[in-house]
Design a protein around this motif. Structure first.
Motif, PDB file in Angstrom:
ATOM      1  N   MET A 180       0.849  -1.173   0.000  1.00  0.00           N
ATOM      2  CA  MET A 180       0.000   0.000   0.000  1.00  0.00           C
ATOM      3  C   MET A 180       0.898   1.240   0.000  1.00  0.00           C
ATOM      4  O   MET A 180       1.873   1.315   0.725  1.00  0.00           O
ATOM      5  N   HIS A 181       0.568   2.204  -0.825  1.00  0.00           N
ATOM      6  CA  HIS A 181       1.327   3.444  -0.928  1.00  0.00           C
ATOM      7  C   HIS A 181       1.165   4.264   0.351  1.00  0.00           C
ATOM      8  O   HIS A 181       0.122   4.237   0.997  1.00  0.00           O
ATOM      9  N   ALA A 182       2.197   5.000   0.721  1.00  0.00           N
ATOM     10  CA  ALA A 182       2.176   5.786   1.957  1.00  0.00           C
ATOM     11  C   ALA A 182       0.981   6.722   2.030  1.00  0.00           C
ATOM     12  O   ALA A 182       0.353   6.868   3.091  1.00  0.00           O
ATOM     13  N   PHE A 183       0.612   7.350   0.924  1.00  0.00           N
ATOM     14  CA  PHE A 183      -0.512   8.280   0.957  1.00  0.00           C
ATOM     15  C   PHE A 183      -1.850   7.555   1.100  1.00  0.00           C
ATOM     16  O   PHE A 183      -2.801   8.117   1.629  1.00  0.00           O
ATOM     17  N   ASP A 184      -1.924   6.324   0.650  1.00  0.00           N
ATOM     18  CA  ASP A 184      -3.126   5.533   0.884  1.00  0.00           C
ATOM     19  C   ASP A 184      -3.280   5.245   2.380  1.00  0.00           C
ATOM     20  O   ASP A 184      -4.377   5.304   2.924  1.00  0.00           O
ATOM     21  N   VAL A 185      -2.172   4.945   3.013  1.00  0.00           N
ATOM     22  CA  VAL A 185      -2.191   4.684   4.454  1.00  0.00           C
ATOM     23  C   VAL A 185      -2.563   5.953   5.205  1.00  0.00           C
ATOM     24  O   VAL A 185      -3.441   5.954   6.074  1.00  0.00           O
ATOM     25  N   LEU A 186      -1.912   7.060   4.862  1.00  0.00           N
ATOM     26  CA  LEU A 186      -2.130   8.319   5.573  1.00  0.00           C
ATOM     27  C   LEU A 186      -3.434   9.008   5.197  1.00  0.00           C
ATOM     28  O   LEU A 186      -3.858   9.947   5.874  1.00  0.00           O
ATOM     29  N   GLY A 187      -4.067   8.545   4.140  1.00  0.00           N
ATOM     30  CA  GLY A 187      -5.321   9.149   3.699  1.00  0.00           C
ATOM     31  C   GLY A 187      -6.484   8.890   4.643  1.00  0.00           C
ATOM     32  O   GLY A 187      -7.497   9.582   4.588  1.00  0.00           O
ATOM     33  N   ASP A 188      -6.347   7.933   5.519  1.00  0.00           N
ATOM     34  CA  ASP A 188      -7.430   7.608   6.438  1.00  0.00           C
ATOM     35  C   ASP A 188      -7.250   8.370   7.755  1.00  0.00           C
ATOM     36  O   ASP A 188      -6.196   8.285   8.381  1.00  0.00           O
TER      37      ASP A 188
END
Length: 110
Positions: free
Chosen positions: A1-9
């Motif tokens: 999972m891309h870092a921004f996908d993780v941080l998007g939540d």
């Protein structure tokens, strides 16, 4: 999972904020805080912890029957590198703001 996908939540961001500000927490402590703030179940918080753990944003160690989580900053380097190309847009403005603040302090002290 891309870092921004993780941080998007927002739940995962809050977990990382909690760990960064206050240090290690057990999963139970994280569930208590995040569950109360977001109105989500222990199971939902556990899923977010799993995503953070599997994507490398947190480390976990076992102490008896408890899991203790901490931030692992390595994936944040990817975010920092991506943001680096945009710093030229805001750094001059921040420098100018710092200059104006310093001028205002000098004027008030006179």
């Amino acid at each position: 999972m891309h870092a921004f996908d993780v941080l998007g939540d927002p739940v995962r961001r809050r977990i990382l904020e909690l760990l960064a500000a206050e240090g290690e927490h057990t999963s139970g402590e994280i569930v208590a805080v995040v569950g109360r703030e977001f109105g989500i179940t222990q199971s939902a918080v556990s899923q977010h912890l799993k995503v953070l753990r599997e994507s490398g944003f947190t480390s976990v160690r076992v102490e008896g029957t408890r899991r203790v989580y901490a931030v692992d900053a390595r994936p944040l380097a990817e975010v920092d590198a991506w943001l680096d190309r945009f710093r030229t847009f805001w750094e001059p403005r921040l420098d100018a703001l710092a200059t104006e603040i310093a001028r205002g302090k000098r004027k008030r002290s006179r």
